[in-house]
Design an enzyme around this catalytic site. Structure first.
Site, PDB file in Angstrom:
ATOM      1  N   ALA A   8       0.845  -1.192   0.000  1.00 26.17           N
ATOM      2  CA  ALA A   8       0.000   0.000   0.000  1.00 26.17           C
ATOM      3  C   ALA A   8       0.879   1.241   0.000  1.00 26.17           C
ATOM      4  O   ALA A   8       2.067   1.183   0.319  1.00 26.17           O
ATOM      5  CB  ALA A   8      -0.914  -0.009   1.214  1.00 26.17           C
TER       6      ALA A   8
ATOM      7  N   GLY B 122      -0.177  -5.144   0.777  1.00 31.71           N
ATOM      8  CA  GLY B 122      -1.400  -5.118  -0.011  1.00 31.71           C
ATOM      9  C   GLY B 122      -1.251  -5.805  -1.350  1.00 31.71           C
ATOM     10  O   GLY B 122      -2.231  -6.302  -1.916  1.00 31.71           O
TER      11      GLY B 122
ATOM     12  N   GLU C 270      -1.804  -9.406  -0.673  1.00 34.69           N
ATOM     13  CA  GLU C 270      -3.243  -9.553  -0.422  1.00 34.69           C
ATOM     14  C   GLU C 270      -4.039  -9.510  -1.731  1.00 34.69           C
ATOM     15  O   GLU C 270      -5.003 -10.270  -1.908  1.00 34.69           O
ATOM     16  CB  GLU C 270      -3.717  -8.462   0.534  1.00 34.69           C
ATOM     17  CG  GLU C 270      -3.162  -8.631   1.944  1.00 34.69           C
ATOM     18  CD  GLU C 270      -3.517  -7.481   2.863  1.00 34.69           C
ATOM     19  OE1 GLU C 270      -4.232  -7.714   3.847  1.00 34.69           O
ATOM     20  OE2 GLU C 270      -3.071  -6.339   2.586  1.00 34.69           O
TER      21      GLU C 270
ATOM     22  N   GLU D 180       3.868  -5.885   7.159  1.00 34.84           N
ATOM     23  CA  GLU D 180       3.209  -4.810   7.907  1.00 34.84           C
ATOM     24  C   GLU D 180       3.694  -4.719   9.340  1.00 34.84           C
ATOM     25  O   GLU D 180       3.719  -3.636   9.930  1.00 34.84           O
ATOM     26  CB  GLU D 180       1.683  -5.026   7.883  1.00 34.84           C
ATOM     27  CG  GLU D 180       1.022  -4.804   6.522  1.00 34.84           C
ATOM     28  CD  GLU D 180       0.949  -6.052   5.672  1.00 34.84           C
ATOM     29  OE1 GLU D 180       0.186  -6.042   4.693  1.00 34.84           O
ATOM     30  OE2 GLU D 180       1.670  -7.040   5.976  1.00 34.84           O
TER      31      GLU D 180
END
Length: 259
Positions: A66, A111, A114, A134
């Site tokens: 992200a 992300g 993911e 993260e």
């Protein structure tokens, strides 16, 4: 439809969606996420598009995570809303009625990992790296990573990746079952299209029901076996079923029309 952060191309019924921020290693910001949702909507509504590939621009990265600059200063409530939004978009991918493959061409971190896991299945280049780092930022995955990683590679391996933040390479990802195949970088997209070219010859309505039934395995509100029974029965009401069985008995290749 034109996008500012995505490139899209449709060829032989396969839509390729390329996240195009190579200078930022294709990091997911609000614009990318919004446009990705729009691209999935467009894909679902386009009868000419029968399958899709999601990949990243440039030689280094699928999606390196992200855009962390958008996290600074967020409150707990704002963080929860960000996660809900991300999860909802990735649910759209996971539950799309048409097959979506991730072609992971480099870093798939945070992300990005993911996003790849939300696709129906994944192939990778030999340069690919996967991870959920993260924890190194004092946070955790929020777009479904804790759930899908456990589903795909098992609890013990998932805990190790989530807790250490360490990356794994393509060979290990293949061993873990996180990806289906590993190819040379130069042939990754050709191999992706080859696999999907075979899938696009299959019965579209049956493919859609396979996605629904297989996803029901992880939905505690549904009995997956019942979903399978209902979906199996629904197939018998389709022209594709009649065509498929006739073709088998007549020893010819079926021509499915999605009806």
């Amino acid at each position: 439809m034109n996008y500012s952060t995505l490139l899209t191309s449709l060829e032989n019924h396969i839509l390729t969606i390329t996240i195009n921020r190579p200078d930022k290693l294709n990091a997911l910001n609000k614009t990318v996420m919004s446009e990705l949702e729009s691209a999935i909507t467009e894909f679902e509504s386009n009868p000419e598009a029968k399958a899709a590939i999601i990949t990243g621009a440039g030689p280094k990265s699928f999606v390196a995570g992200a855009d962390i600059s958008e996290f600074v200063g967020l409150s707990s409530a704002e963080g929860m809303e960000l996660a809900r939004t991300g999860q909802n978009i990735f649910f759209r991918i996971e539950n799309c009625s048409k097959p979506i493959m991730a072609a992971v061409n480099g870093f798939a971190l945070g992300g990005g990992c993911e996003l790849a896991m939300a696709c129906h299945f994944r192939i990778a280049s030999d340069a690919a790296k996967f991870g959920q780092p993260e924890i190194n930022l004092g946070i955790m995955p929020g777009y479904g990573g804790t759930q899908r990683l456990v589903q795909l590679i098992g609890k013990g391996r998932a805990f190790e990746m989530l807790m250490t933040g360490n990356m794994i390479g393509a060979t290990t990802a293949l061993q873990y079952g996180l990806v289906n195949h590993v190819f040379n970088s130069e042939e990754l997209l050709d191999k992706a299209k080859s696999i999907l070219s075979l899938i696009t010859t299959k019965a579209p309505l049956a493919l859609s029901r396979i996605i629904t039934a297989a996803n029901a395995v992880f939905d505690q509100s549904r009995n997956g076996y019942n979903v399978e029974v209902e979906a199996f029965g629904e197939c018998f009401n389709t022209e594709d079923m009649k065509e498929g069985t006739s073709a088998f008995l007549e020893k010819r290749k079926p021509v499915f029309k999605g009806k």
